[in-house]
Design a protein around this motif. Sequence first.
Motif, PDB file in Angstrom:
ATOM      1  N   LEU A   1      -4.298   3.249   5.348  1.00  0.00           N
ATOM      2  CA  LEU A   1      -4.568   1.882   4.909  1.00  0.00           C
ATOM      3  C   LEU A   1      -3.366   1.295   4.157  1.00  0.00           C
ATOM      4  CD1 LEU A   1      -8.290   2.172   3.746  1.00  0.00           C
ATOM      5  CD2 LEU A   1      -7.393   1.342   5.930  1.00  0.00           C
TER       6      LEU A   1
ATOM      7  N   ASN B   1      -0.886   4.514  -0.778  1.00  0.00           N
ATOM      8  CA  ASN B   1      -1.619   5.039   0.376  1.00  0.00           C
ATOM      9  C   ASN B   1      -0.665   5.739   1.349  1.00  0.00           C
ATOM     10  OD1 ASN B   1      -4.025   4.093  -0.623  1.00  0.00           O
ATOM     11  ND2 ASN B   1      -4.178   2.362   0.777  1.00  0.00           N
TER      12      ASN B   1
ATOM     13  N   ASP C   1      -2.548   8.172   3.719  1.00  0.00           N
ATOM     14  CA  ASP C   1      -3.731   7.360   3.980  1.00  0.00           C
ATOM     15  C   ASP C   1      -3.267   6.196   4.873  1.00  0.00           C
ATOM     16  OD1 ASP C   1      -5.701   5.335   3.856  1.00  0.00           O
ATOM     17  OD2 ASP C   1      -6.313   5.915   1.841  1.00  0.00           O
TER      18      ASP C   1
ATOM     19  N   CYS D   1      -8.514  -5.624  -6.431  1.00  0.00           N
ATOM     20  CA  CYS D   1      -7.177  -5.086  -6.593  1.00  0.00           C
ATOM     21  C   CYS D   1      -6.657  -5.640  -7.914  1.00  0.00           C
ATOM     22  CB  CYS D   1      -6.295  -5.490  -5.407  1.00  0.00           C
ATOM     23  SG  CYS D   1      -4.762  -4.562  -5.282  1.00  0.00           S
TER      24      CYS D   1
ATOM     25  N   ARG E   1     -15.076  -1.714  -4.069  1.00  0.00           N
ATOM     26  CA  ARG E   1     -14.047  -0.713  -3.775  1.00  0.00           C
ATOM     27  C   ARG E   1     -12.646  -1.304  -3.844  1.00  0.00           C
ATOM     28  NH1 ARG E   1     -16.480   3.545   0.601  1.00  0.00           N
ATOM     29  NH2 ARG E   1     -18.563   3.631  -0.328  1.00  0.00           N
ATOM     30  N   GLN E   2     -11.683  -0.410  -4.056  1.00  0.00           N
ATOM     31  CA  GLN E   2     -10.271  -0.770  -3.976  1.00  0.00           C
ATOM     32  C   GLN E   2      -9.660   0.037  -2.844  1.00  0.00           C
ATOM     33  OE1 GLN E   2      -7.866   0.183  -7.403  1.00  0.00           O
ATOM     34  NE2 GLN E   2      -6.218  -1.188  -6.777  1.00  0.00           N
ATOM     35  N   LEU E   3      -9.158  -0.649  -1.824  1.00  0.00           N
ATOM     36  CA  LEU E   3      -8.608   0.039  -0.659  1.00  0.00           C
ATOM     37  C   LEU E   3      -7.140   0.380  -0.824  1.00  0.00           C
ATOM     38  CD1 LEU E   3     -10.313  -1.935   2.252  1.00  0.00           C
ATOM     39  CD2 LEU E   3     -11.155   0.050   0.978  1.00  0.00           C
TER      40      LEU E   3
ATOM     41  N   LEU F   1     -14.450  -6.231  -2.685  1.00  0.00           N
ATOM     42  CA  LEU F   1     -13.257  -5.438  -2.960  1.00  0.00           C
ATOM     43  C   LEU F   1     -12.545  -5.982  -4.191  1.00  0.00           C
ATOM     44  CD1 LEU F   1     -11.794  -5.053   0.643  1.00  0.00           C
ATOM     45  CD2 LEU F   1     -13.446  -3.590  -0.540  1.00  0.00           C
TER      46      LEU F   1
ATOM     47  N   TYR G   1      -9.302  -7.870   5.807  1.00  0.00           N
ATOM     48  CA  TYR G   1     -10.681  -7.417   6.015  1.00  0.00           C
ATOM     49  C   TYR G   1     -11.679  -8.522   5.650  1.00  0.00           C
ATOM     50  CZ  TYR G   1      -9.675  -2.436   6.872  1.00  0.00           C
ATOM     51  OH  TYR G   1      -9.275  -1.242   7.413  1.00  0.00           O
TER      52      TYR G   1
ATOM     53  N   GLU H   1      -6.797  -5.864   2.396  1.00  0.00           N
ATOM     54  CA  GLU H   1      -8.103  -6.248   1.854  1.00  0.00           C
ATOM     55  C   GLU H   1      -8.409  -7.714   2.147  1.00  0.00           C
ATOM     56  OE1 GLU H   1      -8.542  -3.198  -1.904  1.00  0.00           O
ATOM     57  OE2 GLU H   1      -6.985  -4.714  -1.967  1.00  0.00           O
TER      58      GLU H   1
ATOM     59  N   GLY I   1       0.823  -1.202   0.000  1.00  0.00           N
ATOM     60  CA  GLY I   1       0.000   0.000   0.000  1.00  0.00           C
ATOM     61  C   GLY I   1       0.856   1.250   0.000  1.00  0.00           C
TER      62      GLY I   1
ATOM     63  N   SER J   1      -4.386  -1.762  -0.535  1.00  0.00           N
ATOM     64  CA  SER J   1      -3.442  -2.698   0.072  1.00  0.00           C
ATOM     65  C   SER J   1      -4.062  -4.078   0.009  1.00  0.00           C
ATOM     66  CB  SER J   1      -3.141  -2.325   1.535  1.00  0.00           C
ATOM     67  OG  SER J   1      -2.453  -3.385   2.193  1.00  0.00           O
TER      68      SER J   1
END
Length: 261
Positions: free
Chosen positions: A100, A93, A98, A157, A183-185, A155, A194, A191, A90, A187
């Motif tokens: 995350l 980020n 960020d 990626c 969504r794309q966070l 999610l 999570y 992900e 990440g 990392s």
Amino acid sequence: MNMTKQIRDVAIAAAKKAARALREEYFRFDRSKAQLKSRFELLTRADLLSEEIILKEIRQNFPHHHILSEETGDNKAQSDYFWIVDPLDGTTNFFMHDPLWSISIAVAYRNELILGIVYAPILDEFYLAEKDEGATLNSQSIEVSSITKDKVMNLFCHGHNDPAIKKAVKYYTYQKIHGFDSRQLGSAALELAYTAAGRVESISIPGADLYDIAAGVLLVKEAGGKVTDLKNKEWTIESWDMVASNGKVHDEILNVFRKLR
């Protein structure tokens, strides 16, 4: 001390030592100092510092073990034990402050994952999985979600090549229009964590890099989830892509990818 416990202790110590250094870097980080290592990838001093700390811990304790790390690459050592390290997953980020982002450390024995750690230092979330021992977040047991419809969070990626990116964007577009949300966070390791913790139902990654996902794969499996490639074959460390889910939405996700071909 048996080898499994020794490996776990060294991995935990390495992750926590790297995290301390990364926290300091994060709060004083200057975006202008980051470099591009490819068209899509950033490289910061923090990546290199974290990797140096983690690899030093591994090499001091297990000098003959096989190691793959994102920045240093593969040491090609001949060993039954295989360390798979992303010292800062990440980086983009991290680059934009960020929180995350994470440290990912996995160990495989004869190509089977036996240990996975994903540590998000700013969130103070430490995920740990051991083969056949379950998965935990800050020492509390976690499991995948039971949600199957309506509120499903998917999610995504992708790897750093054009085919992977195009496939991921098509998937995102479909799920954004037809699903609850996608969504794309930023990392992949986080992900996957999570997904293991039941915060989301799935994460799909065309073109997945092994060092990004190995620890998270074990987390999902040990939390009761399912991990395959996009053709529904069992995921292995040789797989090019992956879907990890709570198991209950897995077939639906694979069907979406089939539609997008």
